[in-house]
Enzyme design. Structure first.
Site, PDB file in Angstrom:
ATOM      1  N   TYR A   1       0.837  -1.202   0.000  1.00  0.00           N
ATOM      2  CA  TYR A   1       0.000   0.000   0.000  1.00  0.00           C
ATOM      3  C   TYR A   1       0.873   1.255   0.000  1.00  0.00           C
ATOM      4  O   TYR A   1       0.664   2.187  -0.782  1.00  0.00           O
ATOM      5  CB  TYR A   1      -0.917  -0.020   1.216  1.00  0.00           C
ATOM      6  CG  TYR A   1      -1.799   1.197   1.374  1.00  0.00           C
ATOM      7  CD1 TYR A   1      -2.772   1.516   0.433  1.00  0.00           C
ATOM      8  CD2 TYR A   1      -1.675   2.024   2.488  1.00  0.00           C
ATOM      9  CE1 TYR A   1      -3.601   2.623   0.588  1.00  0.00           C
ATOM     10  CE2 TYR A   1      -2.499   3.133   2.657  1.00  0.00           C
ATOM     11  CZ  TYR A   1      -3.449   3.425   1.700  1.00  0.00           C
ATOM     12  OH  TYR A   1      -4.257   4.518   1.864  1.00  0.00           O
TER      13      TYR A   1
ATOM     14  N   LYS B   1       1.359   4.265  -2.861  1.00  0.00           N
ATOM     15  CA  LYS B   1       1.146   5.681  -2.564  1.00  0.00           C
ATOM     16  C   LYS B   1       2.394   6.501  -2.881  1.00  0.00           C
ATOM     17  O   LYS B   1       2.300   7.622  -3.402  1.00  0.00           O
ATOM     18  CB  LYS B   1       0.724   5.863  -1.105  1.00  0.00           C
ATOM     19  CG  LYS B   1      -0.669   5.328  -0.798  1.00  0.00           C
ATOM     20  CD  LYS B   1      -1.737   5.969  -1.688  1.00  0.00           C
ATOM     21  CE  LYS B   1      -3.131   5.501  -1.385  1.00  0.00           C
ATOM     22  NZ  LYS B   1      -4.154   6.078  -2.281  1.00  0.00           N
TER      23      LYS B   1
ATOM     24  N   ILE C   1      -8.019   7.456   9.939  1.00  0.00           N
ATOM     25  CA  ILE C   1      -9.284   8.183   9.925  1.00  0.00           C
ATOM     26  C   ILE C   1     -10.300   7.479  10.827  1.00  0.00           C
ATOM     27  O   ILE C   1     -10.488   6.264  10.737  1.00  0.00           O
ATOM     28  CB  ILE C   1      -9.854   8.298   8.506  1.00  0.00           C
ATOM     29  CG1 ILE C   1      -8.824   8.927   7.559  1.00  0.00           C
ATOM     30  CG2 ILE C   1     -11.149   9.102   8.516  1.00  0.00           C
ATOM     31  CD1 ILE C   1      -8.429  10.333   7.885  1.00  0.00           C
TER      32      ILE C   1
END
Length: 317
Positions: free
Chosen positions: A143, A147, A173
């Site tokens: 991941y 990114k 988040i």
């Protein structure tokens, strides 16, 4: 004239609430939500919705043409923990979906892109405290690699083809509306649900693992703020550091105990511990605060109060 917006991956944790906010700002009919399935019926029934595979370039292109789209929010991705289980699928989805949207902007079919990066771009060689905007990025997860590479391509397309692409590096988040989708910071959402339902939680990270976090309202605010910022105000076209609060599982547990004294916490670190250990514990987002006046509203106490208040309504009406 209002923008016509397409959200790809609208049924995810961030996409769900971003869709609602963008419809509030731009009008329901001007925001097309899309995902590969219709699992989120509340979102599907709340306004225009299209079943769309983020890996299918022609499908995205046709959708943009048919709906006269000028702005795309690309929220579809396989996150850190899920990406480690399915590395090739994560690379395929995370990278090809970005190229599809960048290439649509290169040909001027669309005018503006939002693409989220993450603190996963950082790695064990990155300074852990107050991680600067420009620093060592040697991620150790698939991941994070997608990114990091995505950031470089965003900057490249802006510099070479004048593509208006904007990005922020999301921390963990936290939201009471939609469950997270396979990330390393998921414990900080799960803990509130379990506190209300069962009064206890077993953390998959150790008690002193400090990570950058953010309440969903602030994450949505940051996303809309950067997209509304004047083009000439933006000095970063890879991705902006973004920060709000940093805390450990032990600290969030104590904040819950302040409102639910009987709450208990246990710890059983799993494979996600190594991922968390490779990430920063706090972020320096001075550049975002300077360039487009970013500021956050929620600290840990305020966030915990809001999460517990809302989840009590859900589980104990």
């Amino acid at each position: 004239m209002s923008s016509k917006i397409l959200i790809i991956g609208a049924c995810g944790q961030i996409g769900t609430e971003l869709t609602a906010k963008l419809r509030e700002l731009h009008g329901v009919d001007n925001v097309i939500a899309s995902d590969i399935n219709t699992r989120n019926l509340d979102l599907v029934n709340a306004g225009p919705f299209v079943i769309l595979d983020a890996k299918n370039f022609n499908a995205i292109k046709d959708c943009c043409i048919n709906h006269k789209i000028d702005t795309v929010y690309l929220m579809a991705a396989l996150l850190s923990a899920t990406g480690e289980k399915y590395p090739m699928e994560a690379w395929d989805l995370n990278m090809n979906s970005l190229f599809h949207v960048l290439n649509l902007a290169k040909t001027k079919l669309i005018k503006k892109i939002f693409w989220p990066s993450s603190i996963a771009v950082f790695g064990p060689t990155t300074p852990r405290e107050n991680t600067p905007q420009h620093t060592i990025c040697e991620p150790t997860t698939v991941y994070g690699i997608t990114k990091q590479v995505g950031e470089r391509w965003c900057e490249y397309y802006h510099d070479k083809y004048n593509v208006d692409v904007r990005s922020i590096r999301y921390p963990g988040i936290i939201s009471h509306k939609a469950m997270p989708g396979g990330g390393t910071t998921d414990y900080a959402v799960e803990i509130y649900h379990e506190a209300i339902k069962h009064g206890t939680y077993e953390s998959f990270l150790s008690k002193n693992t400090k990570l950058p976090m953010m309440f969903m309202d602030d994450a949505i605010k940051a996303t809309t703020d950067i997209m509304q910022a004047p083009t000439d105000a933006l000095s970063i076209r890879s991705s902006y550091n973004l920060a709000a609060i940093s805390f450990t599982p032990d600290a969030i547990a104590e904040s819950i105990k302040a409102e639910i004294p009987e709450f208990t916490m246990t710890y059983k670190p799993d494979f996600r511990q190594a991922i968390a250990d490779s990430w920063p514990s706090s972020i320096d987002d001075t550049v975002a605060r300077k360039d487009w006046n970013w500021s956050h509203n929620f600290d840990l106490k305020k966030m915990t109060s809001e999460m517990l208040t809302q989840l009590k309504k859900k589980y104990k009406p």
